[in-house]
Design a protein around this motif. Sequence first.
Motif, short mmCIF file in Angstrom:
data_model
loop_
_atom_site.label_atom_id
_atom_site.label_comp_id
_atom_site.label_asym_id
_atom_site.label_seq_id
_atom_site.Cartn_x
_atom_site.Cartn_y
_atom_site.Cartn_z
N LEU A 145 0.84 -1.21 0.00
CA LEU A 145 0.00 0.00 0.00
C LEU A 145 0.87 1.25 0.00
O LEU A 145 0.57 2.22 -0.71
N VAL A 146 1.96 1.24 0.75
CA VAL A 146 2.89 2.38 0.73
C VAL A 146 3.41 2.58 -0.68
O VAL A 146 3.43 3.71 -1.19
N ASP A 147 3.81 1.49 -1.33
CA ASP A 147 4.32 1.58 -2.71
C ASP A 147 3.25 2.15 -3.65
O ASP A 147 3.55 3.02 -4.47
N TRP A 148 2.01 1.69 -3.51
CA TRP A 148 0.92 2.16 -4.36
C TRP A 148 0.66 3.66 -4.14
O TRP A 148 0.48 4.42 -5.09
N ILE A 149 0.68 4.08 -2.89
CA ILE A 149 0.47 5.50 -2.56
C ILE A 149 1.58 6.35 -3.17
O ILE A 149 1.32 7.41 -3.75
N GLU A 189 3.56 5.51 -5.77
CA GLU A 189 3.45 5.45 -7.24
C GLU A 189 2.40 6.42 -7.77
O GLU A 189 2.54 6.95 -8.88
N ASN A 190 1.35 6.63 -7.00
CA ASN A 190 0.27 7.53 -7.42
C ASN A 190 0.49 8.96 -6.95
O ASN A 190 -0.39 9.81 -7.11
N ASN A 191 1.64 9.21 -6.34
CA ASN A 191 2.02 10.56 -5.91
C ASN A 191 1.01 11.16 -4.92
O ASN A 191 0.69 12.33 -4.97
N ILE A 232 -7.43 6.48 -2.07
CA ILE A 232 -6.74 5.44 -1.32
C ILE A 232 -7.77 4.50 -0.68
O ILE A 232 -7.60 3.28 -0.70
N LEU A 233 -8.83 5.07 -0.16
CA LEU A 233 -9.89 4.28 0.44
C LEU A 233 -10.51 3.33 -0.58
O LEU A 233 -10.77 2.15 -0.28
N GLN A 234 -10.72 3.78 -1.79
CA GLN A 234 -11.26 2.92 -2.85
C GLN A 234 -10.30 1.75 -3.13
O GLN A 234 -10.73 0.61 -3.30
#
Length: 139
Positions: free
Chosen positions: A34-38, A40-42, A75-77
Amino acid sequence: MSKKLILVRYALEDEIPIDDSSENILAAYIPDELVDWIEENNFISELQIKESKGEEADIPVSIIKDESFNYVEKILQHVDNTLVRFVEEVKLQTKDGLLVSKALDEEFSNLLIWLKIREILKEKESQYSDDISIKLVVG
């Protein structure tokens, strides 16, 4: 999983958070994926906060951006979609009506972690969405 997602209340001085006034409202370990995804999406940025009142802002803190771009909602989605995936995986751990307990333990553990993250995001979104003194810190 070494980082936490922390919902933090700060006292502000000239709209800059003050570290020694911080109060953790909710916290949970955040999965690395999740940290990586956050990142990556800036959706994360570095904020300089003050150690104490009257000092320069020189302590870097990673926060989830809380501008008007609905980052928390996005992020919630993503978290909700991940939770649905885990529920589906739990269903797969059933064979002919029998539960595979070791696999279930792992899936339930994952569900618990992601549900706690969801709780923190929902709290920010529902209770503190317009409160600039409340930050979502990743650290």
